[in-house]
Design an enzyme around this catalytic site. Structure first.
Site, PDB file in Angstrom:
ATOM      1  N   HIS A 164      -2.043  -8.137 -57.424  1.00 39.69           N
ATOM      2  CA  HIS A 164      -1.810  -8.307 -55.990  1.00 39.69           C
ATOM      3  C   HIS A 164      -0.369  -7.948 -55.627  1.00 39.69           C
ATOM      4  CE1 HIS A 164      -5.563 -10.643 -56.108  1.00 39.69           C
ATOM      5  NE2 HIS A 164      -5.625 -10.440 -54.813  1.00 39.69           N
ATOM      6  N   LYS A 168       2.127 -12.516 -52.342  1.00 32.06           N
ATOM      7  CA  LYS A 168       1.064 -13.512 -52.518  1.00 32.06           C
ATOM      8  C   LYS A 168       1.650 -14.796 -53.106  1.00 32.06           C
ATOM      9  CE  LYS A 168      -3.613 -14.020 -54.325  1.00 32.06           C
ATOM     10  NZ  LYS A 168      -4.108 -14.528 -53.033  1.00 32.06           N
TER      11      LYS A 168
END
Ligand SMILES: NC(=O)c1ccc[n+]([C@@H]2O[C@H](COP(=O)([O-])OP(=O)(O)OC[C@H]3O[C@@H](n4cnc5c(N)ncnc54)[C@H](O)[C@@H]3O)[C@@H](O)[C@H]2O)c1
Length: 277
Positions: A164, A168
């Protein structure tokens, strides 16, 4: 652009053939809300009739009327359904207003409490109002989890690598955790987790859930990707899903919007909506 979305019931065709468009209020004028407005604008048989955002200022947003009060919004715009991508603090307020007026809901806002979901389930059933609640509207991610669950019975070892963007906040991702839970639940015993005899750096083998090692990569440049790798005698099986943008969620949102018109209860998860679970 119109999305080619699956239907397990054929209800979408009925909706398109009908004379009236589905009247939609978009709850949450943030990144997802704006993406939803764009998707709805490109869909035959759908019409956005307003935005609802308690924290937004003004009385229009884009070309749509903007409301801060849920009941006022519903009474003014008379929607068939509301699509919600806002904040977990707001969704229960919205849901109470929607249920009071028997308005259908498609909810994508994450972080809903089990108490709220239980309340929503009983309200939707009692009122025969369709509601879809899904923490992940990316159809490819749902299929990746579904296939991983199927494969879990046939391999003794498995690892998950999720990748990711570096903004995040949580790790592992909710999707990685849910994938591991689904994989573990479809087997009688834990996966075989090979520990290193000498771990030269702590954590090198990742986190562990029921014998599944989970590795979280956080780098600028990624949106959301996940690979599930199964290992067996003389073979590996990799199941990978990559998200390249927020538009990845829109075919799932559009499908749920059509399906919710024919529902009379709460359905949790796209897998349940598509008959995968
Ligand atoms: N289900 C899925 O597939 C999926 C995909 C992406 C994002 N999401 C979720 O959708 C939600 C919105 O994501 P986003 O990227 O659009 O966020 P965002 O921050 O861009 O937008 C959130 C919107 O909610 C409003 N809001 C925030 N707090 C509020 C409150 N207390 N009361 C009323 N309104 C409030 C804000 O004004 C804003 O317009 C998040 O919960 C996110 O996790 C779900």
């Amino acid at each position: 652009m119109a999305y080619d979305v699956p239907s397990t019931s054929g209800r979408e065709r009925l909706t398109i053939r009908g004379m009236d468009s589905i009247r939609i209020v978009i709850s949450g004028a943030g990144k997802m809300g704006r993406q939803v407005a764009e998707a709805v604008a490109g869909e035959e048989g759908m019409e956005a009739v307003g935005y609802l955002d308690a924290l937004a200022v003004g009385d229009t947003f884009g070309e749509l009327p903007l409301y801060q009060d849920a009941i006022l919004c519903i009474d003014d715009t008379k929607p068939d359904m509301i699509i919600d991508f806002s904040n977990a603090a707001w969704t229960p307020v919205l849901a109470e207003a929607a249920m009071a007026r028997n308005v259908r809901l498609v909810i994508g806002t994450t972080g809903q409490t089990p108490e709220f979901v239980a309340w929503l389930e009983s309200e939707a059933t009692a009122r025969k109002v369709g509601v879809v609640l899904a923490a992940n509207f990316a159809i490819g991610a749902i299929l990746m989890m579904h296939f991983a669950k199927q494969a879990a019975r046939f391999f003794e070892s498995a690892e998950i690598i999720e990748l990711h963007h570096d903004q995040k906040v949580d790790s592992p991702s909710g999707t990685a955790k849910m994938t591991a839970e689904l994989m573990a639940a479809s087997r009688a015993k834990a996966f075989a987790h090979k520990k290193s005899e000498r771990e030269l750096l702590v954590g090198a083998r990742g986190a562990e859930y029921e014998g599944i090692a989970i590795h979280s990569v956080r780098l600028p440049g990624f949106v959301a990707s996940q690979e599930v790798i199964f290992g067996g005698l003389g073979q590996t099986l990799s199941i990978r899903h990559d998200t390249t943008g927020r538009d990845s969620f829109m075919p799932g949102v559009v499908a749920a919007t059509r399906e919710v018109m024919g529902l009379e209860r709460l359905v949790v998860g796209l897998d349940a909506l598509f008959g995968l679970s």
